[in-house]
Design a protein around this motif. Structure first.
Motif, mmCIF file in Angstrom:
data_model
loop_
_atom_site.group_PDB
_atom_site.id
_atom_site.type_symbol
_atom_site.label_atom_id
_atom_site.label_comp_id
_atom_site.label_asym_id
_atom_site.label_seq_id
_atom_site.Cartn_x
_atom_site.Cartn_y
_atom_site.Cartn_z
ATOM 1 N N UNK A 129 -62.723 77.618 -98.938
ATOM 2 C CA UNK A 129 -63.156 77.086 -100.236
ATOM 3 C C UNK A 129 -62.285 77.604 -101.377
ATOM 4 N N UNK A 130 -61.854 78.856 -101.280
ATOM 5 C CA UNK A 130 -61.022 79.426 -102.338
ATOM 6 C C UNK A 130 -59.645 78.783 -102.359
ATOM 7 N N UNK A 131 -59.050 78.585 -101.194
ATOM 8 C CA UNK A 131 -57.739 77.939 -101.130
ATOM 9 C C UNK A 131 -57.846 76.485 -101.561
ATOM 10 N N UNK A 132 -58.976 75.848 -101.254
ATOM 11 C CA UNK A 132 -59.201 74.471 -101.700
ATOM 12 C C UNK A 132 -59.296 74.417 -103.228
ATOM 13 N N UNK A 155 -52.415 76.407 -105.151
ATOM 14 C CA UNK A 155 -51.204 77.229 -105.209
ATOM 15 C C UNK A 155 -51.304 78.460 -104.324
ATOM 16 N N UNK A 156 -52.539 78.869 -104.011
ATOM 17 C CA UNK A 156 -52.756 80.108 -103.265
ATOM 18 C C UNK A 156 -52.176 80.036 -101.861
ATOM 19 N N UNK A 157 -52.224 78.862 -101.233
ATOM 20 C CA UNK A 157 -51.718 78.738 -99.862
ATOM 21 C C UNK A 157 -50.247 79.115 -99.790
ATOM 22 N N UNK A 158 -49.452 78.652 -100.745
ATOM 23 C CA UNK A 158 -48.037 78.985 -100.758
ATOM 24 C C UNK A 158 -47.778 80.458 -100.989
ATOM 25 N N UNK A 159 -48.558 81.067 -101.877
ATOM 26 C CA UNK A 159 -48.394 82.495 -102.151
ATOM 27 C C UNK A 159 -48.774 83.329 -100.938
ATOM 28 N N UNK A 160 -49.845 82.931 -100.236
ATOM 29 C CA UNK A 160 -50.252 83.649 -99.023
ATOM 30 C C UNK A 160 -49.158 83.551 -97.971
ATOM 31 N N UNK A 161 -48.628 82.336 -97.767
ATOM 32 C CA UNK A 161 -47.571 82.154 -96.772
ATOM 33 C C UNK A 161 -46.336 82.981 -97.124
ATOM 34 N N UNK A 162 -45.987 83.013 -98.407
ATOM 35 C CA UNK A 162 -44.816 83.780 -98.834
ATOM 36 C C UNK A 162 -45.001 85.267 -98.567
ATOM 37 N N UNK A 218 -55.272 71.832 -95.508
ATOM 38 C CA UNK A 218 -56.270 71.070 -96.260
ATOM 39 C C UNK A 218 -55.928 71.054 -97.754
ATOM 40 N N UNK A 219 -55.525 72.209 -98.277
ATOM 41 C CA UNK A 219 -55.161 72.288 -99.696
ATOM 42 C C UNK A 219 -53.902 71.483 -99.981
ATOM 43 N N UNK A 220 -52.939 71.501 -99.038
ATOM 44 C CA UNK A 220 -51.706 70.744 -99.233
ATOM 45 C C UNK A 220 -51.995 69.250 -99.289
ATOM 46 N N UNK A 221 -52.903 68.783 -98.441
ATOM 47 C CA UNK A 221 -53.268 67.368 -98.457
ATOM 48 C C UNK A 221 -53.875 66.983 -99.804
ATOM 49 N N UNK A 222 -54.730 67.856 -100.325
ATOM 50 C CA UNK A 222 -55.369 67.577 -101.617
ATOM 51 C C UNK A 222 -54.356 67.618 -102.748
ATOM 52 N N UNK A 223 -53.385 68.524 -102.653
ATOM 53 C CA UNK A 223 -52.404 68.687 -103.724
ATOM 54 C C UNK A 223 -51.441 67.504 -103.796
ATOM 55 N N UNK A 224 -51.062 66.949 -102.639
ATOM 56 C CA UNK A 224 -50.074 65.871 -102.634
ATOM 57 C C UNK A 224 -50.696 64.512 -102.926
#
Length: 239
Positions: free
Chosen positions: A104-107, A111-118, A168-174
């Motif tokens: 839910x937080x990443x949703x 932007x958080x998903x990219x920072x976590x991956x980095x 899931x967040x990437x799908x929503x962002x694009x």
């Protein structure tokens, strides 16, 4: 110079690091990483750059601080969280709670998903890996997994949770803001059904299931598959 220095110090003290990070998160949510600049931050906070640099050295430090603040909130247990029917179910229920908190937080903060991956790939010693590993690892240990396998089991959980939540967040962002999810799923389902039957028999078969799926429910179903695999790999007799 002394009076000016004292005034600068007073402004820096009035503008706390916490408020700066809070404003940075707001900008990241609304404009993404590119929209977070020290110029936009000073405008939002109605201050000068010196007051911000008093607390934060550069954009990289600010991004790390924003990531840490949002992630810490997501992983902070709330009263009554993960209530279970008995103690044996408590670790599994807590893993569900941690996973949903992250999902839910990443949703809410794409932007958080990219920072976590980095952080996980470039600097795993920073806040992300230890926080998530600790939140999940304690429960993996409570499930009875042998200590020699704690890292493997916990890593599998972490990679599934962060990967699925990030996708899931990437799908929503694009997707465009006006995009209708149901219409997209219907169009995708129709396209899958029209694929060559010899080359894509499975994809054609699950087209209707994809059209009606719920992202959050599928996320939890996948989590349960991972947990079932852990339970099967380390049955009670081996624990």
């Amino acid at each position: 110079m002394a009076p000016r220095t004292r005034r600068t110090e007073r402004r820096a003290e009035a503008l706390s690091r916490e408020r700066i990070v809070e404003a940075a998160v707001e900008l990241l949510d609304s404009a993404g990483e590119r929209g977070l600049t020290f110029r936009t931050l000073t405008e939002r906070l109605a201050t000068g750059p010196g007051a911000i640099y008093w607390h934060v050295a550069n954009k990289g430090e600010l991004l790390d601080a924003a990531t840490d603040a949002v992630l810490a909130a997501a992983l902070t247990p709330t009263p009554g969280r993960a209530d279970a029917a008995d103690a044996a179910d408590a670790p599994r229920a807590e893993i569900h709670a941690v996973a949903l908190g992250l999902f839910d937080t990443i949703d809410a903060h794409p932007w958080l998903a990219g920072r976590i991956a980095a952080q996980l790939s470039l600097s795993p010693w920073r806040s992300v890996a230890p926080r998530v590993l600790e939140a999940l690892g304690r429960q993996v240990a409570a499930l009875g997994v042998p200590e020699a396998h704690w890292f493997t089991a916990t890593s599998a959980l972490m990679h599934y949770i962060l990967g699925a939540a990030g996708l899931n967040a990437a799908n929503a962002r694009t997707a465009a803001p006006e995009t209708d999810r149901g219409a997209v799923l219907d169009a995708t389902s129709r396209a899958w059904k029209e694929l060559d039957a010899g080359a894509y028999p499975f994809t054609r078969a699950v087209a209707d299931q994809m059209r009606t799926h719920d992202d959050r429910a599928e996320f939890l179903a996948g989590l349960d598959l991972v947990l079932a695999g852990i339970a099967a790999r380390y049955p009670p007799a081996e624990r």
